[in-house]
Scaffold this active site. Structure first.
Site, mmCIF file in Angstrom:
data_model
loop_
_atom_site.group_PDB
_atom_site.id
_atom_site.type_symbol
_atom_site.label_atom_id
_atom_site.label_comp_id
_atom_site.label_asym_id
_atom_site.label_seq_id
_atom_site.Cartn_x
_atom_site.Cartn_y
_atom_site.Cartn_z
ATOM 1 C CB VAL A 1 -1.023 0.140 1.187
ATOM 2 C CG1 VAL A 1 -2.173 -1.008 1.017
ATOM 3 C CG2 VAL A 1 -0.293 -0.167 2.353
ATOM 4 N N GLY A 2 2.072 1.113 0.072
ATOM 5 C CA GLY A 2 3.167 2.366 0.233
ATOM 6 C C GLY A 2 4.426 2.015 -0.273
ATOM 7 N NE ARG A 3 6.993 2.088 -5.546
ATOM 8 C CZ ARG A 3 5.885 1.853 -6.270
ATOM 9 N NH1 ARG A 3 5.492 0.402 -6.337
ATOM 10 N NH2 ARG A 3 5.297 2.673 -6.975
ATOM 11 N N GLY A 4 8.246 4.002 -1.041
ATOM 12 C CA GLY A 4 9.222 5.261 -1.031
ATOM 13 C C GLY A 4 10.527 5.209 -0.694
ATOM 14 C CE1 TYR B 1 7.480 3.690 3.117
ATOM 15 C CE2 TYR B 1 7.621 5.817 2.267
ATOM 16 C CZ TYR B 1 6.854 4.608 2.359
ATOM 17 O OH TYR B 1 5.886 4.513 1.892
ATOM 18 C CB VAL C 1 3.922 0.372 3.964
ATOM 19 C CG1 VAL C 1 2.648 -0.012 4.834
ATOM 20 C CG2 VAL C 1 4.807 1.340 4.628
ATOM 21 C CE LYS D 1 9.432 2.682 7.592
ATOM 22 N NZ LYS D 1 9.493 3.982 8.413
ATOM 23 C CG ASP E 1 7.686 16.240 7.022
ATOM 24 O OD1 ASP E 1 7.738 14.959 6.100
ATOM 25 O OD2 ASP E 1 7.315 17.205 6.457
HETATM 26 C C1 LIG Z 1 13.876 7.407 10.566
HETATM 27 C C2 LIG Z 1 12.543 7.479 11.226
HETATM 28 C C3 LIG Z 1 11.478 7.321 10.431
HETATM 29 C C4 LIG Z 1 9.976 7.476 11.003
HETATM 30 C C5 LIG Z 1 10.130 7.870 12.611
HETATM 31 N N1 LIG Z 1 8.801 7.958 13.236
HETATM 32 N N2 LIG Z 1 8.576 9.095 13.946
HETATM 33 C C6 LIG Z 1 7.387 8.837 14.536
HETATM 34 C C7 LIG Z 1 6.630 9.886 15.485
HETATM 35 C C8 LIG Z 1 6.781 9.154 16.645
HETATM 36 C C9 LIG Z 1 7.616 11.201 15.625
HETATM 37 C C10 LIG Z 1 5.338 10.294 15.102
HETATM 38 C C11 LIG Z 1 6.862 7.881 13.656
HETATM 39 C C12 LIG Z 1 7.652 7.392 12.895
HETATM 40 N N3 LIG Z 1 7.561 6.035 12.136
HETATM 41 C C13 LIG Z 1 6.492 6.179 11.433
HETATM 42 O O1 LIG Z 1 5.617 6.720 11.614
HETATM 43 N N4 LIG Z 1 6.655 4.869 10.506
HETATM 44 C C14 LIG Z 1 5.468 4.587 9.484
HETATM 45 C C15 LIG Z 1 4.390 3.851 10.189
HETATM 46 N N5 LIG Z 1 3.317 3.483 9.263
HETATM 47 C C16 LIG Z 1 3.699 2.842 8.083
HETATM 48 C C17 LIG Z 1 2.278 2.737 7.296
HETATM 49 O O2 LIG Z 1 1.056 2.294 8.021
HETATM 50 C C18 LIG Z 1 1.041 2.838 9.254
HETATM 51 C C19 LIG Z 1 2.264 3.118 10.012
HETATM 52 C C20 LIG Z 1 11.198 7.862 13.267
HETATM 53 C C21 LIG Z 1 12.416 7.709 12.738
#
Ligand SMILES: Cc1ccc(-n2nc(C(C)(C)C)cc2NC(=O)NCCN2CCOCC2)cc1
Length: 411
Positions: free
Chosen positions: A29-32, A34, A37, A56, A155
Site C-alpha cells: 500500500v505504500g512505497r518510497g 523509506y 509498506v 513496513k 514534518d
Molecule cells: C527514521 C525514522 C522514521 C520515522 C520515525 N517516526 N517518528 C514517528 C513519530 C513518533 C515522531 C510520530 C513515527 C515514525 N515512524 C512511522 O510513523 N513509521 C511509519 C508507520 N506507518 C507505516 C504505514 O502504516 C502505518 C504505520 C522515526 C525515525
C-alpha cells in the site's frame, strides 16, 4: 563466528520469520525512499475479524542509522494518538528489517482530497459538525505527548496524520506518524538530495524555517498544525504554492512560498515579530520584499472571511490565528492550544472523529508491482509523503462525479 555454531542454528530455527507469520504478497500500500509498506493479516488467526497490520519493510539492509532511530524512538513512545510499533523482525539471512504497526485505513491527505473532489462535483459529503474539532483535539493531544517527551515531529502534514478505519477497534482515532523523507535529516538546512525525487512540500513550513532558522522547535510543529486546521476547514492547502519539479535547493529560503504566506497573512511588522531582523535570511527578505507595503491590506481574517465566510470572532478562527502567529514566540504550546475555548464549547470533540457517521472514504489501493517500472506513464502512485502532485494511476482512481452520491454512505 563469535557464537557457538549449534547455538546459532538453534536460535535461527526458533526465530519467527515475518513471511511465516504474515501474508503480504501483493498487498503493498505504500512505497518510497523509506522502504515499502504492506497491509497484512496474521496467518495464524484465519478469521477476517482480526485487525489488519501494517508491515513496513525498511529500505536497505542491516541496522541503518534511520532504522535505529525509528526503532529506538518508537519503542519508548506509547500514546493513543501516536502510531505504535508492535513488533520488530530482523531477517538474519537477508539482514532485512521489518516493523509491525497497527493498520490505519485512512489519512488526512486522502480524506481532504476526497472532500475537495466531491465539492468540485457539487456533491457535498455529510460529516459530523465536530469533525475538524475532533481531529484537531487528537492531533494536539498526540503532539503534546511528543513535545512533553522532547520529541519534535518536524514534518507534520496531512499525509502524516493517519485515522483508524471502521474495522479497527479504535475506529476514527487519529494516529500521528512519520511516513516520510524529512526524518532522515534532522537539520532544517540539509539540502534535498537526489535520494528521493519525490518533491517535499514547503506548504506546512513555518516562516522562520524559510528564513533560515537553524533549529526545529515545538513552535514549528504548532505552525504546521495551524496549516492543517485551515486545510480541514477549507479543503485547500492554506499556503499552496506551485513548486518546480526538480527542486534541489540547498537554501532554506523559498521566495515563492514566503510570497504565498504574506499574501494570506500580510507582511510581519516590527511589532508583530521583534526577532525577524535577526534571522539569517532577513537580508534576502528585504531585497525581495522591501518593507512589504504591497501586503499591507492582507490578513488571515480577511482571507478566511472573504474566501470561506469564516467569522473573525468565532473561537475556531481565534485558535487558528493563534497557531498561525508569524512570531514563533507568540504561538501557543500544545497544552495552551488544548485549553483554548474552542475545545470547551459545544459541540465537544469526539473520540471517534467520524462519530456515528458512515465512513465515506475508500480503502487504500494496493500498488501493483508492475507499476514499479519507471517508464510506465500511468505510474503515478500515492506517495505517502503527501506529495500533492501525485495521484493514483487512472485505473485505481474512480472519478467521484460519475457516481450518484447518496446523501449518506455505506461504509
Ligand atoms: C527514521 C525514522 C522514521 C520515522 C520515525 N517516526 N517518528 C514517528 C513519530 C513518533 C515522531 C510520530 C513515527 C515514525 N515512524 C512511522 O510513523 N513509521 C511509519 C508507520 N506507518 C507505516 C504505514 O502504516 C502505518 C504505520 C522515526 C525515525
Amino acid at each position: 563466528a563469535w557464537m557457538d555454531a549449534d547455538f546459532r542454528r538453534q536460535l535461527s530455527a526458533q526465530r519467527e520469520r515475518v513471511e511465516d507469520a504474515f501474508e503480504f504478497e501483493g498487498r503493498k500500500v505504500g512505497r518510497g525512499s523509506y522502504g515499502q509498506v504492506f497491509k497484512t493479516k496474521p496467518r495464524s488467526c484465519a478469521d477476517a475479524s482480526a485487525g489488519d497490520y501494517a508491515l513496513k519493510q525498511i529500505e536497505g539492509s542491516g541496522l541503518s542509522m534511520s532504522a535505529c532511530r525509528e526503532i529506538a524512538l518508537l519503542r519508548e513512545l506509547k500514546h493513543p494518538n501516536v502510531i505504535s510499533l508492535k513488533q520488530v523482525y530482523l531477517a538474519h539471512e537477508t539482514r532485512q528489517i521489518w516493523l509491525l504497526f497497527d493498520y490505519a485505513e485512512h489519512d488526512l491527505w486522502r480524506m481532504i482530497n476526497f472532500h475537495a473532489s466531491a465539492k468540485k462535483c457539487n456533491s457535498q459529503v455529510s460529516l459530523p459538525p465536530n469533525f475538524t474539532k475532533s481531529i484537531m483535539h487528537q492531533i494536539l493531544c498526540g503532539i503534546h505527548y511528543l513535545h512533553s517527551n522532547w520529541v519534535l515531529h518536524r514534518d507534520l502534514k496531512p499525509a502524516n496524520i493517519l485515522v483508524m478505519g471502521a474495522t479497527s477497534p479504535e475506529r476514527g482515532r487519529v494516529k500521528i506518524a512519520d511516513l516520510g523523507l524529512a526524518r532522515l535529516f534532522h537539520q532544517p538546512l540539509t539540502p534535498l538530495t537526489e535520494i528521493d525525487p519525490v518533491v517535499v512540500t514547503f506548504w506546512y513550513r513555518a516562516p522562520e524555517l524559510l528564513l533560515g532558522a537553524r533549529h526545529y522547535t515545538k513552535a514549528i510543529d504548532l505552525w504546521a498544525i495551524g496549516c492543517i486546521m485551515a486545510e480541514l476547514i477549507t479543503d485547500k492547502p492554506l499556503f499552496y504554492c506551485k513548486q518546480e519539479e526538480d527542486i534541489k535547493t540547498s537554501s532554506p529560503y523559498n521566495r515563492d512560498q514566503l510570497e504565498r504566506i504574506f499574501s494570506v497573512m500580510g507582511f510581519p511588522s516590527q511589532q508583530d515579530w521583534r526577532d525577524l531582523p535577526h534571522l539569517p535570511k532577513y537580508g534576502d527578505l528585504v531585497r525581495n520584499f522591501g518593507t512589504g507595503q504591497q501586503y499591507a491590506r492582507f490578513s488571515l481574517g480577511r482571507h478566511m472571511s472573504r474566501s470561506f465566510g469564516m467569522s473573525e470572532t468565532s473561537s475556531e478562527f481565534r485558535l487558528l490565528s493563534r497557531l498561525l502567529a508569524m512570531d514563533p514566540l507568540r504561538r501557543p504550546s500544545a497544552r495552551e492550544a488544548l485549553e483554548d475555548r474552542y475545545f470547551l464549547e459545544e459541540p465537544r470533540p469526539a473520540a471517534d472523529v467520524f462519530n456515528d457517521f458512515d465512513i465515506p472514504y475508500g480503502k487504500r489501493d494496493f500498488i501493483s508491482d508492475s507499476s514499479d517500472n519507471k517508464d510506465d506513464p500511468a505510474r503515478l502512485h500515492f506517495a505517502s509523503r503527501g506529495r500533492h502532485l501525485a495521484v493514483a494511476s487512472q485505473q485505481q482512481q474512480r472519478p467521484i462525479c460519475s457516481q450518484q452520491l447518496p446523501h449518506r454512505f455505506d461504509s
